[in-house]
Motif scaffolding. Structure first.
Motif, PDB file in Angstrom:
ATOM      1  N   GLU A 107       7.120  18.503  -1.469  1.00  0.00           N
ATOM      2  CA  GLU A 107       5.848  18.632  -2.156  1.00  0.00           C
ATOM      3  C   GLU A 107       4.984  17.208  -1.865  1.00  0.00           C
ATOM      4  OE1 GLU A 107       4.327  21.125  -3.571  1.00  0.00           O
ATOM      5  OE2 GLU A 107       6.158  22.155  -2.865  1.00  0.00           O
ATOM      6  N   ASP A 108       6.051  16.271  -1.534  1.00  0.00           N
ATOM      7  CA  ASP A 108       5.171  14.843  -1.229  1.00  0.00           C
ATOM      8  C   ASP A 108       4.680  14.961   0.294  1.00  0.00           C
ATOM      9  OD1 ASP A 108       5.127  13.652  -3.849  1.00  0.00           O
ATOM     10  OD2 ASP A 108       7.300  12.940  -3.508  1.00  0.00           O
ATOM     11  N   ILE A 109       5.634  15.505   1.028  1.00  0.00           N
ATOM     12  CA  ILE A 109       5.201  15.550   2.498  1.00  0.00           C
ATOM     13  C   ILE A 109       3.903  16.453   2.624  1.00  0.00           C
ATOM     14  CG2 ILE A 109       6.487  17.421   3.423  1.00  0.00           C
ATOM     15  CD1 ILE A 109       6.704  14.434   5.190  1.00  0.00           C
ATOM     16  N   LYS A 110       3.786  17.495   1.953  1.00  0.00           N
ATOM     17  CA  LYS A 110       2.569  18.306   1.839  1.00  0.00           C
ATOM     18  C   LYS A 110       1.312  17.401   1.879  1.00  0.00           C
ATOM     19  CE  LYS A 110       4.844  22.574   0.803  1.00  0.00           C
ATOM     20  NZ  LYS A 110       5.146  23.719  -0.394  1.00  0.00           N
ATOM     21  N   LYS A 111       1.344  16.376   0.712  1.00  0.00           N
ATOM     22  CA  LYS A 111       0.248  15.523   0.476  1.00  0.00           C
ATOM     23  C   LYS A 111       0.165  14.402   1.125  1.00  0.00           C
ATOM     24  CE  LYS A 111       1.851  15.983  -3.700  1.00  0.00           C
ATOM     25  NZ  LYS A 111       2.096  15.779  -4.995  1.00  0.00           N
ATOM     26  N   ALA A 112       1.103  14.098   2.297  1.00  0.00           N
ATOM     27  CA  ALA A 112       1.301  12.913   2.965  1.00  0.00           C
ATOM     28  C   ALA A 112       0.054  12.399   3.544  1.00  0.00           C
ATOM     29  CB  ALA A 112       2.490  12.858   3.648  1.00  0.00           C
ATOM     30  N   LYS A 113      -0.728  13.363   4.326  1.00  0.00           N
ATOM     31  CA  LYS A 113      -1.666  12.945   5.109  1.00  0.00           C
ATOM     32  C   LYS A 113      -2.794  12.522   4.406  1.00  0.00           C
ATOM     33  CE  LYS A 113      -2.322  16.495   8.114  1.00  0.00           C
ATOM     34  NZ  LYS A 113      -2.730  17.550   8.823  1.00  0.00           N
ATOM     35  N   GLU A 114      -3.223  13.097   3.245  1.00  0.00           N
ATOM     36  CA  GLU A 114      -4.056  12.731   2.324  1.00  0.00           C
ATOM     37  C   GLU A 114      -3.882  11.371   1.674  1.00  0.00           C
ATOM     38  OE1 GLU A 114      -5.899  13.919  -1.899  1.00  0.00           O
ATOM     39  OE2 GLU A 114      -5.588  15.570  -0.488  1.00  0.00           O
ATOM     40  N   TRP A 115      -2.564  11.265   1.191  1.00  0.00           N
ATOM     41  CA  TRP A 115      -2.064   9.952   0.482  1.00  0.00           C
ATOM     42  C   TRP A 115      -2.116   8.631   1.308  1.00  0.00           C
ATOM     43  CZ3 TRP A 115       2.264   6.651   1.548  1.00  0.00           C
ATOM     44  CH2 TRP A 115       2.657   6.068   0.151  1.00  0.00           C
ATOM     45  N   ALA A 174      -4.245   8.611   4.237  1.00  0.00           N
ATOM     46  CA  ALA A 174      -5.698   8.478   4.440  1.00  0.00           C
ATOM     47  C   ALA A 174      -6.142   7.613   3.357  1.00  0.00           C
ATOM     48  CB  ALA A 174      -6.520   9.768   4.389  1.00  0.00           C
ATOM     49  N   GLN A 175      -6.009   7.813   2.161  1.00  0.00           N
ATOM     50  CA  GLN A 175      -6.151   7.030   0.936  1.00  0.00           C
ATOM     51  C   GLN A 175      -5.905   5.692   0.988  1.00  0.00           C
ATOM     52  OE1 GLN A 175      -4.700   9.291  -2.408  1.00  0.00           O
ATOM     53  NE2 GLN A 175      -6.231  10.601  -2.254  1.00  0.00           N
ATOM     54  N   ARG A 176      -5.145   5.240   1.727  1.00  0.00           N
ATOM     55  CA  ARG A 176      -4.471   3.809   1.909  1.00  0.00           C
ATOM     56  C   ARG A 176      -5.096   3.118   3.121  1.00  0.00           C
ATOM     57  NH1 ARG A 176      -2.094   6.676  -1.381  1.00  0.00           N
ATOM     58  NH2 ARG A 176      -0.741   5.739  -3.169  1.00  0.00           N
ATOM     59  N   GLY A 177      -5.856   4.140   4.009  1.00  0.00           N
ATOM     60  CA  GLY A 177      -6.505   3.412   5.227  1.00  0.00           C
ATOM     61  C   GLY A 177      -5.305   3.489   6.306  1.00  0.00           C
ATOM     62  N   ILE A 178      -4.504   4.088   6.285  1.00  0.00           N
ATOM     63  CA  ILE A 178      -3.165   4.232   7.204  1.00  0.00           C
ATOM     64  C   ILE A 178      -3.508   5.639   8.140  1.00  0.00           C
ATOM     65  CG2 ILE A 178      -0.634   4.439   7.534  1.00  0.00           C
ATOM     66  CD1 ILE A 178      -0.471   3.015   4.781  1.00  0.00           C
ATOM     67  N   LYS A 179      -3.369   5.164   9.398  1.00  0.00           N
ATOM     68  CA  LYS A 179      -3.675   6.399  10.418  1.00  0.00           C
ATOM     69  C   LYS A 179      -2.310   6.769  10.893  1.00  0.00           C
ATOM     70  CE  LYS A 179      -8.001   4.633  12.194  1.00  0.00           C
ATOM     71  NZ  LYS A 179      -8.737   4.242  13.623  1.00  0.00           N
ATOM     72  N   ILE A 180      -2.328   8.056  10.981  1.00  0.00           N
ATOM     73  CA  ILE A 180      -1.317   8.814  11.508  1.00  0.00           C
ATOM     74  C   ILE A 180      -1.382   8.869  12.901  1.00  0.00           C
ATOM     75  CG2 ILE A 180      -0.194  11.162  11.552  1.00  0.00           C
ATOM     76  CD1 ILE A 180      -1.736  11.649   8.922  1.00  0.00           C
ATOM     77  N   ARG A 181      -0.189   8.705  13.478  1.00  0.00           N
ATOM     78  CA  ARG A 181      -0.034   8.723  15.317  1.00  0.00           C
ATOM     79  C   ARG A 181       0.260   9.941  15.878  1.00  0.00           C
ATOM     80  NH1 ARG A 181       5.143   7.985  16.721  1.00  0.00           N
ATOM     81  NH2 ARG A 181       6.340   6.436  15.506  1.00  0.00           N
ATOM     82  N   LYS A 217       0.771  -1.302  -0.287  1.00  0.00           N
ATOM     83  CA  LYS A 217       0.182  -0.094   0.086  1.00  0.00           C
ATOM     84  C   LYS A 217       0.963   1.235   0.031  1.00  0.00           C
ATOM     85  CE  LYS A 217      -3.033  -1.302   3.360  1.00  0.00           C
ATOM     86  NZ  LYS A 217      -4.179  -1.267   4.445  1.00  0.00           N
ATOM     87  N   LEU A 218       2.101   1.287   0.627  1.00  0.00           N
ATOM     88  CA  LEU A 218       2.851   2.359   0.492  1.00  0.00           C
ATOM     89  C   LEU A 218       3.836   2.463  -0.719  1.00  0.00           C
ATOM     90  CD1 LEU A 218       4.739   2.076   3.869  1.00  0.00           C
ATOM     91  CD2 LEU A 218       2.874   3.551   3.327  1.00  0.00           C
ATOM     92  N   GLY A 219       3.387   1.388  -1.519  1.00  0.00           N
ATOM     93  CA  GLY A 219       3.961   1.536  -3.170  1.00  0.00           C
ATOM     94  C   GLY A 219       5.195   1.023  -3.351  1.00  0.00           C
ATOM     95  N   LEU A 220       5.638   0.210  -2.254  1.00  0.00           N
ATOM     96  CA  LEU A 220       7.096  -0.512  -2.250  1.00  0.00           C
ATOM     97  C   LEU A 220       6.889  -1.892  -2.993  1.00  0.00           C
ATOM     98  CD1 LEU A 220       8.442   0.030   1.340  1.00  0.00           C
ATOM     99  CD2 LEU A 220       8.693   1.126  -0.463  1.00  0.00           C
TER     100      LEU A 220
END
Length: 152
Positions: free
Chosen positions: A74-82, A84-91, A24-27
């Motif tokens: 630019e990616d870190i600015k979008k990371a929260k949404e990215w 969330a789209q993968r169902g991963i919660k920020i702690r 899900k992280l694209g690895l």
């Protein structure tokens, strides 16, 4: 001599569940057997090994079960949404709840923007973007939004 970090390793309790999470992280899987999988972080440059083991029960500490993935600003600015789209919660990290991340770490003379989350086994994962290098400037930890406003 040293050009970068080639590999890091984390313990996991269920390899198949961890494989799905890290996909899900694209690895991309580089190698796999019944108790181990390596994912490319950057193909040919760095990878992450996940080991199915009882060692996953070792209590979390950043020196033992933490990996930070470098991303661009630019990616870190979008990371929260990215995430969330993968169902991963920020702690919550350093007292900053999910809604206040990404945060800016004042590691003088460096500054980095970061966002934190866990894998299914509680291993600490981080997306981190360098903001500045080798600049002495004292400041307190803040949100990336505050940092960007301050830098204008």
């Amino acid at each position: 001599m040293i050009k970068g970090l080639y590999e890091a390793h984390l313990p996991v309790s269920h390899l198949s569940a961890s494989i799905e999470f890290y996909k899900k992280l694209g690895l991309e899987i580089a190698y796999q057997n019944e108790k181990l999988v390596f994912f490319w972080i950057e193909k040919g440059k760095s990878w992450l090994g996940l080991w199915e083991t009882e060692k996953v029960k070792i209590a979390y500490h950043p020196s033992l079960r933490h990996v930070a993935f470098k991303v661009d600003l630019e990616d870190i600015k979008k990371a929260k949404e990215w995430l969330a789209q993968r169902g991963i919660k920020i702690r919550t990290s350093f007292g900053f709840p999910a809604e206040k991340q990404p945060l800016v770490l004042p590691n003088n003379p460096q500054a980095h923007a970061a966002i934190y989350f866990n894998d299914p086994d509680g291993n600490s994962l981080e997306l981190i973007a360098p903001l500045r290098l080798d600049v002495e400037e004292d400041f307190k930890m803040m949100t990336l939004e505050e940092w960007m406003t301050k830098k204008k």
